[in-house]
Design a protein around this motif. Structure first.
Motif, PDB file in Angstrom:
ATOM      1  N   GLN A  17       0.810  -1.206   0.000  1.00 41.35           N
ATOM      2  CA  GLN A  17       0.000   0.000   0.000  1.00 41.35           C
ATOM      3  C   GLN A  17       0.845   1.259   0.000  1.00 41.35           C
ATOM      4  OE1 GLN A  17      -2.926  -0.009   3.095  1.00 41.35           O
ATOM      5  NE2 GLN A  17      -4.259   1.398   2.026  1.00 41.35           N
ATOM      6  N   ASP A  18       2.017   1.221   0.637  1.00 41.73           N
ATOM      7  CA  ASP A  18       2.887   2.400   0.667  1.00 41.73           C
ATOM      8  C   ASP A  18       3.803   2.489  -0.541  1.00 41.73           C
ATOM      9  OD1 ASP A  18       4.666   0.365   1.160  1.00 41.73           O
ATOM     10  OD2 ASP A  18       5.275   1.072   3.153  1.00 41.73           O
ATOM     11  N   GLN A  19       3.632   1.548  -1.491  1.00 45.32           N
ATOM     12  CA  GLN A  19       4.396   1.513  -2.747  1.00 45.32           C
ATOM     13  C   GLN A  19       5.897   1.366  -2.515  1.00 45.32           C
ATOM     14  OE1 GLN A  19       3.280   5.032  -4.947  1.00 45.32           O
ATOM     15  NE2 GLN A  19       1.247   4.225  -5.438  1.00 45.32           N
ATOM     16  N   MET A  20       6.246   0.773  -1.385  1.00 44.95           N
ATOM     17  CA  MET A  20       7.663   0.575  -1.093  1.00 44.95           C
ATOM     18  C   MET A  20       8.145  -0.836  -1.445  1.00 44.95           C
ATOM     19  SD  MET A  20       8.537   3.523  -0.091  1.00 44.95           S
ATOM     20  CE  MET A  20      10.193   3.282   0.526  1.00 44.95           C
ATOM     21  N   LYS A  21       7.202  -1.754  -1.746  1.00 42.44           N
ATOM     22  CA  LYS A  21       7.580  -3.113  -2.130  1.00 42.44           C
ATOM     23  C   LYS A  21       6.672  -3.584  -3.261  1.00 42.44           C
ATOM     24  CE  LYS A  21       9.442  -4.600   2.332  1.00 42.44           C
ATOM     25  NZ  LYS A  21       9.331  -5.564   3.435  1.00 42.44           N
ATOM     26  N   ALA A  22       7.284  -4.316  -4.214  1.00 38.87           N
ATOM     27  CA  ALA A  22       6.520  -4.919  -5.310  1.00 38.87           C
ATOM     28  C   ALA A  22       6.899  -6.396  -5.384  1.00 38.87           C
ATOM     29  CB  ALA A  22       6.822  -4.228  -6.629  1.00 38.87           C
ATOM     30  N   TYR A  23       5.864  -7.237  -5.519  1.00 47.21           N
ATOM     31  CA  TYR A  23       6.054  -8.686  -5.592  1.00 47.21           C
ATOM     32  C   TYR A  23       5.593  -9.168  -6.970  1.00 47.21           C
ATOM     33  CZ  TYR A  23       6.360  -8.237  -0.529  1.00 47.21           C
ATOM     34  OH  TYR A  23       6.713  -7.884   0.735  1.00 47.21           O
ATOM     35  N   LEU A  24       6.350 -10.057  -7.576  1.00 48.47           N
ATOM     36  CA  LEU A  24       5.989 -10.651  -8.862  1.00 48.47           C
ATOM     37  C   LEU A  24       5.416 -12.039  -8.620  1.00 48.47           C
ATOM     38  CD1 LEU A  24       6.127 -10.259 -11.984  1.00 48.47           C
ATOM     39  CD2 LEU A  24       8.236 -11.622 -11.898  1.00 48.47           C
ATOM     40  N   ILE A  25       4.201 -12.261  -9.142  1.00 47.31           N
ATOM     41  CA  ILE A  25       3.523 -13.548  -8.987  1.00 47.31           C
ATOM     42  C   ILE A  25       3.454 -14.204 -10.359  1.00 47.31           C
ATOM     43  CG2 ILE A  25       1.389 -14.686  -8.317  1.00 47.31           C
ATOM     44  CD1 ILE A  25       0.849 -12.234  -6.499  1.00 47.31           C
ATOM     45  N   LEU A  26       3.888 -15.469 -10.432  1.00 44.68           N
ATOM     46  CA  LEU A  26       3.867 -16.231 -11.687  1.00 44.68           C
ATOM     47  C   LEU A  26       2.842 -17.357 -11.572  1.00 44.68           C
ATOM     48  CD1 LEU A  26       4.967 -17.101 -14.460  1.00 44.68           C
ATOM     49  CD2 LEU A  26       6.713 -18.419 -13.244  1.00 44.68           C
ATOM     50  N   ILE A  27       1.898 -17.390 -12.551  1.00 46.43           N
ATOM     51  CA  ILE A  27       0.905 -18.455 -12.595  1.00 46.43           C
ATOM     52  C   ILE A  27       1.075 -19.193 -13.927  1.00 46.43           C
ATOM     53  CG2 ILE A  27      -1.545 -19.057 -12.544  1.00 46.43           C
ATOM     54  CD1 ILE A  27      -2.044 -16.457 -11.060  1.00 46.43           C
ATOM     55  N   GLY A  57       1.397 -23.942 -22.203  1.00 47.46           N
ATOM     56  CA  GLY A  57       2.787 -24.346 -22.023  1.00 47.46           C
ATOM     57  C   GLY A  57       3.798 -23.355 -22.530  1.00 47.46           C
ATOM     58  N   THR A  58       3.379 -22.130 -22.864  1.00 47.16           N
ATOM     59  CA  THR A  58       4.306 -21.092 -23.308  1.00 47.16           C
ATOM     60  C   THR A  58       5.263 -20.739 -22.172  1.00 47.16           C
ATOM     61  OG1 THR A  58       2.651 -20.196 -24.793  1.00 47.16           O
ATOM     62  CG2 THR A  58       4.508 -18.757 -24.235  1.00 47.16           C
ATOM     63  N   LYS A  59       6.554 -20.558 -22.466  1.00 44.00           N
ATOM     64  CA  LYS A  59       7.554 -20.236 -21.457  1.00 44.00           C
ATOM     65  C   LYS A  59       7.807 -18.738 -21.439  1.00 44.00           C
ATOM     66  CE  LYS A  59       8.244 -24.569 -20.467  1.00 44.00           C
ATOM     67  NZ  LYS A  59       7.785 -25.137 -19.177  1.00 44.00           N
ATOM     68  N   ILE A  60       7.881 -18.176 -20.213  1.00 43.52           N
ATOM     69  CA  ILE A  60       8.213 -16.758 -20.087  1.00 43.52           C
ATOM     70  C   ILE A  60       9.717 -16.575 -20.120  1.00 43.52           C
ATOM     71  CG2 ILE A  60       6.153 -16.282 -18.730  1.00 43.52           C
ATOM     72  CD1 ILE A  60       8.033 -16.131 -16.280  1.00 43.52           C
ATOM     73  N   THR A  61      10.135 -15.359 -20.428  1.00 46.31           N
ATOM     74  CA  THR A  61      11.558 -15.028 -20.455  1.00 46.31           C
ATOM     75  C   THR A  61      11.812 -13.840 -19.520  1.00 46.31           C
ATOM     76  OG1 THR A  61      11.294 -13.452 -22.252  1.00 46.31           O
ATOM     77  CG2 THR A  61      11.680 -15.775 -22.874  1.00 46.31           C
ATOM     78  N   ALA A  62      13.105 -13.538 -19.309  1.00 48.10           N
ATOM     79  CA  ALA A  62      13.476 -12.376 -18.500  1.00 48.10           C
ATOM     80  C   ALA A  62      12.943 -11.101 -19.122  1.00 48.10           C
ATOM     81  CB  ALA A  62      14.994 -12.303 -18.349  1.00 48.10           C
ATOM     82  N   GLN A  63      12.892 -11.067 -20.482  1.00 45.24           N
ATOM     83  CA  GLN A  63      12.381  -9.874 -21.166  1.00 45.24           C
ATOM     84  C   GLN A  63      10.895  -9.682 -20.861  1.00 45.24           C
ATOM     85  OE1 GLN A  63      14.334 -12.195 -22.612  1.00 45.24           O
ATOM     86  NE2 GLN A  63      16.213 -10.906 -22.733  1.00 45.24           N
ATOM     87  N   ASP A  64      10.170 -10.808 -20.737  1.00 43.85           N
ATOM     88  CA  ASP A  64       8.759 -10.702 -20.380  1.00 43.85           C
ATOM     89  C   ASP A  64       8.585 -10.062 -19.007  1.00 43.85           C
ATOM     90  OD1 ASP A  64       7.910 -11.942 -22.726  1.00 43.85           O
ATOM     91  OD2 ASP A  64       8.199 -13.939 -21.867  1.00 43.85           O
ATOM     92  N   GLU A  71      19.071  -9.120  -9.954  1.00 40.88           N
ATOM     93  CA  GLU A  71      19.726 -10.423  -9.822  1.00 40.88           C
ATOM     94  C   GLU A  71      18.724 -11.570  -9.726  1.00 40.88           C
ATOM     95  OE1 GLU A  71      19.048  -8.875  -5.654  1.00 40.88           O
ATOM     96  OE2 GLU A  71      19.631  -8.062  -7.627  1.00 40.88           O
ATOM     97  N   ILE A  72      17.458 -11.226  -9.396  1.00 39.06           N
ATOM     98  CA  ILE A  72      16.426 -12.275  -9.270  1.00 39.06           C
ATOM     99  C   ILE A  72      15.794 -12.607 -10.612  1.00 39.06           C
ATOM    100  CG2 ILE A  72      14.161 -12.770  -8.249  1.00 39.06           C
ATOM    101  CD1 ILE A  72      14.958 -11.173  -5.843  1.00 39.06           C
ATOM    102  N   ILE A  73      15.694 -11.612 -11.510  1.00 42.63           N
ATOM    103  CA  ILE A  73      14.963 -11.795 -12.777  1.00 42.63           C
ATOM    104  C   ILE A  73      15.433 -13.008 -13.573  1.00 42.63           C
ATOM    105  CG2 ILE A  73      14.502 -10.711 -15.025  1.00 42.63           C
ATOM    106  CD1 ILE A  73      14.338  -8.024 -13.573  1.00 42.63           C
ATOM    107  N   PRO A  98      12.472 -17.513 -14.708  1.00 47.53           N
ATOM    108  CA  PRO A  98      12.026 -18.464 -15.760  1.00 47.53           C
ATOM    109  C   PRO A  98      12.282 -19.930 -15.412  1.00 47.53           C
ATOM    110  CG  PRO A  98      13.092 -16.571 -16.764  1.00 47.53           C
ATOM    111  CD  PRO A  98      13.306 -16.436 -15.289  1.00 47.53           C
ATOM    112  N   GLY A  99      13.310 -20.188 -14.652  1.00 46.19           N
ATOM    113  CA  GLY A  99      13.593 -21.570 -14.265  1.00 46.19           C
ATOM    114  C   GLY A  99      12.642 -22.116 -13.224  1.00 46.19           C
ATOM    115  N   GLU A 100      11.808 -21.249 -12.645  1.00 47.32           N
ATOM    116  CA  GLU A 100      10.873 -21.660 -11.600  1.00 47.32           C
ATOM    117  C   GLU A 100       9.419 -21.552 -12.073  1.00 47.32           C
ATOM    118  OE1 GLU A 100      11.670 -22.766  -8.560  1.00 47.32           O
ATOM    119  OE2 GLU A 100      13.824 -22.543  -8.819  1.00 47.32           O
TER     120      GLU A 100
END
Length: 542
Positions: free
Chosen positions: A98-108, A113-120, A137-139, A143-145
């Protein structure tokens, strides 16, 4: 690759208490959903899943979705029909605090079966305008997960560090002083010493200020600056008889006195006031200044001061002060030891000593009074009767003694004890000077031997050392005795001032001492002055 962002709206969303495995399967007859609760890193709410399906043009049965979540058995169930316009690529969701100090990326993981990439991932972050604090460093690891449902802290803002306000450290008790009687060695308590006065010496540290600290601005993951509140300064609470030091960082006492903290100000007062009596409510007073008592000093209580002491009632206890003592009423069964003058209306059954004068406006009765200079009893009555009265120069009263022959002793000038001390002192000085001279001869002889032969044997060295020490101690003692002799000689010089003045009547039973001379008044006498002449006490009429 498309994505969406949703904001946290409650604390429950920040740290999910449970996880889930969500599986969407594309079959020939439709899209199927299964849900099974597991301890994974992400929990997708049914409302969130339904919103994303609609955004991807997949009409579905929202009620069926909620029921599948409720069953939580991992069983597949059809939730939507197939159609050509639907988008069935993997889902990337962004959850932002809510304070816009953290952002979380959720992958579903999704249907085809399309694979996502770092560019995505970078594109999704760019679409959601997340530009600051991205954990690059996390990006490459995500894709491997992507075959499992997961959540990563993908960006973190710079937190705001608020400034720190200046603070004051007090080196005295700013609250009401606790009444705490002194505990004695036997475990009992003495309610006379309650320690109710906080006193300080000149230049004592009263308050110290810790300076304000500046704040540091922060940055949200959207790149928006968040200003920090700056630390506020505060003034030293300086009041009467205080002074600032070290560029306003410390508050010191400008003079000795007692501290009063009121209206957020620190004041040092050179006088201490007691609105009522000095009794068990106040306790003994020890104060480096003037003490004002607007009531009485009760029996067994003590006032000690370095300034004047003024008592508006009676002194029944004890006063010891370096200044003057003024008692508006009387000293009754009390005691006083004063370096200055003593003023009182009357003194009765008391013991009083002054290094200056004792001045009484009515009577001194059955007391021991001693003044280095004069004892004066004035007023209409001006009565001095009973007890012992001593003065270095003069005793003056309107009436001395009584018609009943009350024993009254007067001593003026040098007492016999002082004369004996003077004689003993002179004798000791002669003996010391004789010893000093003999020892001086020994020292000179040893010095001559050392100068002639260059060295002394061990025995002579010991004699030299002992003689030198003895010489030093004797010179110190002689200096002290000479100083005391000068004091006594000054007293003897004042003997010519010694007199007893009676303005009305002196009665039989009064005995006068002047030095070694003694005179007992045989009969009642009027308006006389007693003086010492040719070592005898004589009187002259006024």
């Amino acid at each position: 690759m498309k994505g969406c962002v949703f904001m946290e709206t409650s604390l429950e969303n920040k740290e999910p208490a449970r996880g889930m495995r969500l599986t969407l399967t594309k079959r020939d007859d439709g899209i199927y959903l299964s849900v099974r609760e597991e301890k994974l890193l992400v929990y997708i709410k049914p409302e969130q899943l339904s919103a994303e399906l609609l955004r991807r043009k997949i009409p579905h049965d929202a009620t069926a979705v909620k029921e599948i979540y409720a069953d939580n058995l991992g069983l597949e169930r059809k939730i939507a029909e197939l159609h050509a316009q639907m988008e069935d690529k993997p889902l990337l969701l962004v959850r932002m605090s809510q304070d816009q100090m953290k952002a979380y990326l959720i992958l579903i993981p999704f249907l085809n079966g399309t694979k996502i990439t770092a560019q995505d991932i970078e594109r999704v972050l760019q679409d959601q305008k997340i530009i600051y604090g991205i954990k690059k460093e996390i990006i490459p690891l995500i894709p491997g997960e992507q075959d499992r449902y997961n959540e990563w802290l993908i960006a973190e803002g710079l937190p705001v560090i608020p400034g720190i306000n200046a603070a004051l450290i007090y080196y005295f008790n700013t609250q009401n002083i606790e009444i705490k009687p002194q505990e004695l060695s036997d475990g009992s308590v003495d309610f006379h010493d309650l320690n109710l006065i906080q006193t300080v010496e000149e230049d004592a540290l009263l308050v110290e200020k810790t300076p304000p600290q500046p704040g540091k601005s922060g940055m949200t993951v959207l790149g928006e600056e968040r200003k920090a509140l700056q630390g506020k300064d505060i003034r030293l609470p300086g009041g009467q008889n205080t002074k600032a030091a070290e560029n306003g960082g410390k508050l010191l006492a400008a003079k000795a006195g007692h501290i009063v903290y009121a209206n957020k100000k620190v004041n040092i007062y050179s006088s201490y006031e007691v609105k009522g009596d000095v009794d068990f409510n106040i306790g003994n007073i020890h104060f480096p200044g003037t003490v004002m008592v607007y009531g009485n000093v009760k029996t067994s209580f003590k006032v000690e001061a370095t300034g004047d002491v003024v008592i508006y009632g009676n002194l029944e206890g004890m006063v010891k002060t370096d200044g003057n003592l003024q008692v508006k009423k009387g000293i009754v069964r009390g005691q006083a030891a004063v370096l200055g003058n003593i003023y009182a209306r009357y003194i009765e059954n008391s013991s009083v000593e002054s290094k200056e004068n004792i001045i009484v406006t009515e009577a001194i009765m059955h007391s021991t009074t001693t003044a280095a200079r004069k004892v004066i009893v004035g007023g209409r009555k001006g009565l001095l009767v009973g007890g012992k009265c001593c003065a270095g120069e003069e005793i003056q009263a309107r009436n001395i003694g009584s018609a009943l022959g009350t024993v009254t002793t007067l001593e003026v000038g040098i007492s016999p004890e002082i004369r004996e001390e003077f004689k003993s002192l002179n004798k000791k000085l002669l003996e010391l000077r004789d010893s000093y001279n003999k020892n001086d001869k020994i020292l000179k002889t040893l010095q001559e031997i050392k100068q002639k032969y260059g060295e002394l044997d061990n025995n002579k060295k010991d004699i030299l050392l002992k003689s030198s020490r003895s010489q030093y101690h004797m010179s110190q003692e002689m200096a002290e005795l000479d100083e005391r002799r000068s004091e006594l000689e000054a007293l003897f010089a004042n003997m010519e001032k010694a007199k007893v003045s009676v303005q009305e009547t002196v009665y039989s039973g009064v005995t006068i001492f002047m030095g070694k001379a003694t005179h007992t008044v045989p009969d009642e006498m009027k308006t006389v002055i007693f003086i010492l002449e040719d070592h005898e006490i004589k009187y002259v009429t006024m």
